[in-house]
Design a protein around this motif. Structure first.
Motif, PDB file in Angstrom:
ATOM      1  N   GLU A   1      27.492 -16.402 -14.595  1.00 56.89           N
ATOM      2  CA  GLU A   1      27.286 -14.980 -14.843  1.00 56.89           C
ATOM      3  C   GLU A   1      26.973 -14.800 -16.332  1.00 56.89           C
ATOM      4  OE1 GLU A   1      29.487 -10.630 -14.208  1.00 56.89           O
ATOM      5  OE2 GLU A   1      30.578 -12.500 -13.812  1.00 56.89           O
ATOM      6  N   ILE A   2      25.798 -14.262 -16.609  1.00 60.42           N
ATOM      7  CA  ILE A   2      25.367 -14.034 -17.988  1.00 60.42           C
ATOM      8  C   ILE A   2      25.516 -12.550 -18.294  1.00 60.42           C
ATOM      9  CG2 ILE A   2      23.555 -14.349 -19.685  1.00 60.42           C
ATOM     10  CD1 ILE A   2      24.454 -16.947 -18.399  1.00 60.42           C
ATOM     11  N   ILE A   3      26.308 -12.239 -19.317  1.00 58.58           N
ATOM     12  CA  ILE A   3      26.568 -10.842 -19.690  1.00 58.58           C
ATOM     13  C   ILE A   3      26.057 -10.600 -21.105  1.00 58.58           C
ATOM     14  CG2 ILE A   3      28.330  -9.078 -20.039  1.00 58.58           C
ATOM     15  CD1 ILE A   3      30.104 -10.560 -18.083  1.00 58.58           C
ATOM     16  N   PRO A   4      25.093  -9.708 -21.293  1.00 57.70           N
ATOM     17  CA  PRO A   4      24.631  -9.398 -22.653  1.00 57.70           C
ATOM     18  C   PRO A   4      25.638  -8.536 -23.385  1.00 57.70           C
ATOM     19  CG  PRO A   4      23.484  -8.036 -21.046  1.00 57.70           C
ATOM     20  CD  PRO A   4      24.343  -8.980 -20.254  1.00 57.70           C
TER      21      PRO A   4
ATOM     22  N   ALA B   1      14.530 -16.658 -32.696  1.00 61.38           N
ATOM     23  CA  ALA B   1      15.923 -17.084 -32.828  1.00 61.38           C
ATOM     24  C   ALA B   1      16.113 -18.506 -32.327  1.00 61.38           C
ATOM     25  CB  ALA B   1      16.831 -16.139 -32.045  1.00 61.38           C
ATOM     26  N   PHE B   2      17.097 -19.185 -32.922  1.00 64.28           N
ATOM     27  CA  PHE B   2      17.521 -20.516 -32.490  1.00 64.28           C
ATOM     28  C   PHE B   2      18.825 -20.325 -31.731  1.00 64.28           C
ATOM     29  CE2 PHE B   2      19.572 -24.647 -32.911  1.00 64.28           C
ATOM     30  CZ  PHE B   2      18.532 -25.511 -32.625  1.00 64.28           C
ATOM     31  N   GLU B   3      18.762 -20.490 -30.394  1.00 62.20           N
ATOM     32  CA  GLU B   3      19.923 -20.196 -29.555  1.00 62.20           C
ATOM     33  C   GLU B   3      20.948 -21.317 -29.593  1.00 62.20           C
ATOM     34  OE1 GLU B   3      16.804 -20.153 -28.368  1.00 62.20           O
ATOM     35  OE2 GLU B   3      16.351 -18.124 -27.695  1.00 62.20           O
ATOM     36  N   ILE B   4      22.168 -20.950 -29.960  1.00 63.54           N
ATOM     37  CA  ILE B   4      23.287 -21.898 -29.985  1.00 63.54           C
ATOM     38  C   ILE B   4      24.343 -21.419 -28.987  1.00 63.54           C
ATOM     39  CG2 ILE B   4      25.197 -22.804 -31.348  1.00 63.54           C
ATOM     40  CD1 ILE B   4      23.495 -22.738 -33.782  1.00 63.54           C
TER      41      ILE B   4
ATOM     42  N   ARG C   1      25.389 -12.993 -26.095  1.00 63.01           N
ATOM     43  CA  ARG C   1      25.576 -13.097 -24.645  1.00 63.01           C
ATOM     44  C   ARG C   1      26.837 -13.905 -24.336  1.00 63.01           C
ATOM     45  NH1 ARG C   1      20.031 -15.773 -23.190  1.00 63.01           N
ATOM     46  NH2 ARG C   1      20.080 -16.160 -25.436  1.00 63.01           N
ATOM     47  N   PHE C   2      27.365 -13.657 -23.152  1.00 61.23           N
ATOM     48  CA  PHE C   2      28.509 -14.406 -22.645  1.00 61.23           C
ATOM     49  C   PHE C   2      28.070 -15.123 -21.371  1.00 61.23           C
ATOM     50  CE2 PHE C   2      29.990 -10.615 -24.799  1.00 61.23           C
ATOM     51  CZ  PHE C   2      30.956 -11.094 -25.664  1.00 61.23           C
TER      52      PHE C   2
ATOM     53  N   SER D   1      19.569 -22.686 -17.960  1.00 60.51           N
ATOM     54  CA  SER D   1      19.009 -21.405 -17.510  1.00 60.51           C
ATOM     55  C   SER D   1      18.907 -20.390 -18.638  1.00 60.51           C
ATOM     56  CB  SER D   1      19.870 -20.828 -16.376  1.00 60.51           C
ATOM     57  OG  SER D   1      21.132 -20.383 -16.863  1.00 60.51           O
ATOM     58  N   THR D   2      19.684 -20.594 -19.714  1.00 58.98           N
ATOM     59  CA  THR D   2      19.644 -19.663 -20.847  1.00 58.98           C
ATOM     60  C   THR D   2      18.729 -20.148 -21.967  1.00 58.98           C
ATOM     61  OG1 THR D   2      21.587 -20.720 -21.837  1.00 58.98           O
ATOM     62  CG2 THR D   2      21.984 -18.836 -20.388  1.00 58.98           C
ATOM     63  N   SER D   3      18.052 -21.287 -21.759  1.00 57.69           N
ATOM     64  CA  SER D   3      17.121 -21.849 -22.760  1.00 57.69           C
ATOM     65  C   SER D   3      17.813 -22.148 -24.084  1.00 57.69           C
ATOM     66  CB  SER D   3      15.936 -20.896 -22.985  1.00 57.69           C
ATOM     67  OG  SER D   3      15.255 -20.661 -21.783  1.00 57.69           O
ATOM     68  N   VAL D   4      19.044 -22.633 -24.006  1.00 56.03           N
ATOM     69  CA  VAL D   4      19.815 -22.962 -25.204  1.00 56.03           C
ATOM     70  C   VAL D   4      19.167 -24.122 -25.952  1.00 56.03           C
ATOM     71  CG1 VAL D   4      21.977 -24.060 -25.910  1.00 56.03           C
ATOM     72  CG2 VAL D   4      22.026 -22.041 -24.464  1.00 56.03           C
TER      73      VAL D   4
END
Length: 280
Positions: A4-7, A18-21, A96-97, A111-114
């Motif tokens: 479950e992805i929560i913004p 952005a560089f997603e971590i 995001r969580f 799935s979140t392209s981290v």
């Protein structure tokens, strides 16, 4: 159970550059103490250091990439509201969580392209690398503000790169007896570190040596002086300024890590070896 992805609607979302971590929730908060708000974890200062860099980059160079932080909570669905409210309580810039199960957390990250997953647990980092997710170790910080000091001093983000991954030829490791799974993790870690290094190199160039909120160190554990020299040349080719360099030549890395206390250790998959001997 799917993730479950929560913004986080309380903060402005970072732009497309952005560089997603992704950061493990267990590092940011102390999940053993089920308080509300949650107590700060041993890597809490990492989030503060990331926020400091973003704020200064926005002033120095608005076109520079920024860090975008995703909080990954494994098997903590029942504590969802407490985790979200604790993030808001401390003013953390978490965009995001991701609430997921341990069994599918790597698929959730994909799935979140981290671009980089950070955990304090070597097993999680190795698993992520082996399943195609760039990952590195998040190191606990043991230096805290003095008792009664309410001012939380934000220290520069300290990144420790593996000079072994940058300077050691894979053939040397194969000849030294490293297994194919270890070499596979080594390749994945090297690719992961290369992309991350290119981003922090761009960020680092926005600041001078004295005022930079980002510090980069380089360490070889297995390699000799020649591998260290090769690693420094590689860093220069990447356009990355290195603040400190350490060649351990087989010595234990523990005392040095305790001294410099990096926030991020770019893991290379080689340190599961019990007895480390320099490859001279």
């Amino acid at each position: 159970m799917d993730a479950e992805i929560i913004p986080n609607t309380d903060i402005a979302q970072v732009g497309s550059k952005a560089f997603e971590i992704a950061v493990s929730c267990h590092a940011v908060f102390d999940m053993n103490l089920r308080t509300d708000p949650l107590s700060k974890g041993v890597a809490f200062s990492f989030i503060k250091a990331i926020q400091d860099i973003n704020e200064k980059l926005a002033v120095k160079n608005p076109k520079s990439p920024l860090f975008d932080v995703i909080l990954v909570a494994k098997d903590l669905q029942e504590h969802q509201s407490t985790i979200v409210s604790s993030t808001q309580h401390y003013g953390l810039q978490i965009s995001r969580f991701c609430f997921c199960n341990n069994e599918n957390f790597t698929q959730s990250l994909q799935s979140t392209s981290v671009k980089l997953f950070l955990s304090m647990h070597t097993d999680d980092v190795c698993r992520a690398l082996q399943e195609g997710v760039p990952a590195a170790l998040l190191c606990p910080q043991t230096r805290f503000p003095a008792e009664g000091n309410k001012e939380e001093v934000v220290s520069p983000l300290k990144v420790l790169l593996s000079g072994d991954a940058m300077g050691l030829p894979e053939e040397r490791l194969s000849e030294a007896g490293f297994s194919q799974p270890e070499l596979q993790t080594f390749r994945a870690a090297k690719a992961s570190m290369t992309e991350f290094a290119s981003v922090i190199a761009e960020m680092r160039r926005c600041f001078g040596r004295e005022d930079s909120p980002l510090r980069v160190a380089l360490m070889t554990v297995l390699g000799s002086r020649d591998e260290m020299a090769s690693a420094l040349l590689t860093a220069r080719d990447w356009g990355l300024e290195v603040d400190e360099a350490y060649c351990l030549a087989g010595a234990s890395r523990g005392p040095l890590l305790n001294c410099i206390q990096p926030h991020i250790l770019c893991y290379d998959g080689l340190y599961n070896v019990t007895e480390i001997t320099a490859l001279s």
